[in-house]
Design an enzyme around this catalytic site. Structure first.
Site, short mmCIF file in Angstrom:
data_model
loop_
_atom_site.label_atom_id
_atom_site.label_comp_id
_atom_site.label_asym_id
_atom_site.label_seq_id
_atom_site.Cartn_x
_atom_site.Cartn_y
_atom_site.Cartn_z
N GLU A 94 -3.15 5.75 -0.70
CA GLU A 94 -3.31 6.50 -2.21
C GLU A 94 -3.32 5.48 -3.00
OE1 GLU A 94 0.09 9.98 -4.47
OE2 GLU A 94 0.74 8.75 -2.64
N PRO A 123 0.69 -1.15 -0.50
CA PRO A 123 -0.20 0.06 -0.20
C PRO A 123 0.81 1.48 0.24
CG PRO A 123 -1.01 -1.27 2.07
CD PRO A 123 0.79 -1.74 1.30
N LYS A 124 0.31 2.03 -0.60
CA LYS A 124 1.19 3.53 -0.74
C LYS A 124 0.38 4.25 0.01
CE LYS A 124 3.72 6.73 -3.46
NZ LYS A 124 3.12 7.84 -2.33
N PHE A 125 0.61 4.74 1.01
CA PHE A 125 0.10 6.08 2.07
C PHE A 125 0.68 7.31 2.26
CE2 PHE A 125 0.59 1.74 4.46
CZ PHE A 125 -0.33 1.82 4.98
#
Length: 290
Positions: free
Chosen positions: A175, A26-28
């Protein structure tokens, strides 16, 4: 390993890459930070190489959990009302140390770690594969009982799981996804990773501006197809975020876009996100300074 370190980057792609040996994270939506645990203290570095320790002091204190000789790569994220808030992270990053302490008291930061660059026993591990670095990262965090606000981002090789993350975590402020080859080494400055965002945006390089550098009215950006175009009028927050990058770039020279628009040309090496739907026109819309 010398300070500051050049960080690995990701290239935006429109669809999720699929294939053998790929790992999904996951892209935080946060602020890129490299955490250095030295023999006596913790230093925090931005993607551009600036020392950001003073404005992320809560994370620096948390970094004392790590053994000396550790260098981690990750995102500083801030939750507001139960959701990751990029604006809050940017406000912290652009604040004074005194203001940062006030913001931290209201909304403490978290550090989402996705890579390890140096290990206390193995030294510089950037030349090792992603799979091996990931294993070293997890083992180190477990061995030293490192806990919140420092946490490793999840990672999976299962495409179905990655797609569930992509959809289910969006309301929490995720994101998108970052995709990494398991056999890849860590190459600073290289866009070796791939990222898929929820937002329809693309990355563009800041190559100039109009107006004064301390308060730019428009940014000149180089789009992915090589064209240079002026942005629409910047909002005050965007202008404030871009100004230090422009000032640090040094003297400007006069230049024009292909369409004839004049601007002050500088080499910043910095990126902005622009709405993908606006890049076909002569003027683009900036949504974020990276």
């Amino acid at each position: 390993m010398d300070w500051p370190v050049s960080v690995a980057l990701a290239q935006a792609v429109p669809t999720l890459p699929v294939g053998p040996g790929l790992h999904y994270e996951p892209k935080f939506d946060g602020h890129r930070i490299v955490m250095w645990r030295t023999g006596e203290t913790v230093r925090l570095q931005t993607r551009s190489g600036r020392d950001a320790t003073a404005v992320w002091m809560d994370l620096a204190v948390a970094g004392m959990q790590l053994p000396a000789g550790t260098v981690l790569d990750g995102e500083a994220i801030v939750h507001v009302a139960g959701r990751i808030d990029f604006g809050a992270a940017q406000s912290r990053a652009n604040s004074t140390p005194a203001r940062a302490r006030e913001l931290a008291a209201r909304h403490p930061a978290n550090y989402a770690v996705f890579d390890i660059l140096a290990h206390p026993e193995h030294g510089d591990v950037r030349g090792r594969t992603y799979v091996r670095r990931r294993s070293l990262l997890e083992e180190l965090l477990e061995e030293y009982r490192v806990g919140p606000p420092i946490q490793a981002v999840p990672s999976t090789t299962d495409v179905a799981t990655a797609r569930v993350w992509y959809e289910a975590l969006q309301p929490m402020g995720m994101e998108g996804l970052v995709v990494k080859a398991g056999s890849s080494v860590y190459r600073g400055g290289s866009r070796q990773w791939r990222k898929v965002r929820h937002a329809e945006t693309v990355d563009a390089e800041i190559v100039g501006y109009t107006g004064p550098a301390v308060r730019p009215r428009h940014l000149a950006v180089r789009l992915p197809d090589g064209r240079t175009a002026l942005s629409q009028t910047l909002t005050a927050p965007l202008a404030a975020q871009a100004a230090p990058l422009l000032a640090a770039a040094g003297p400007a020279r006069r230049a024009r876009t292909r369409g004839g628009d004049a601007y002050n040309a500088v080499a910043t090496g910095a990126l902005v996100e622009v709405l993908a739907g606006t890049t076909r026109h002569a003027v683009v819309t900036v949504t974020r300074v990276r």
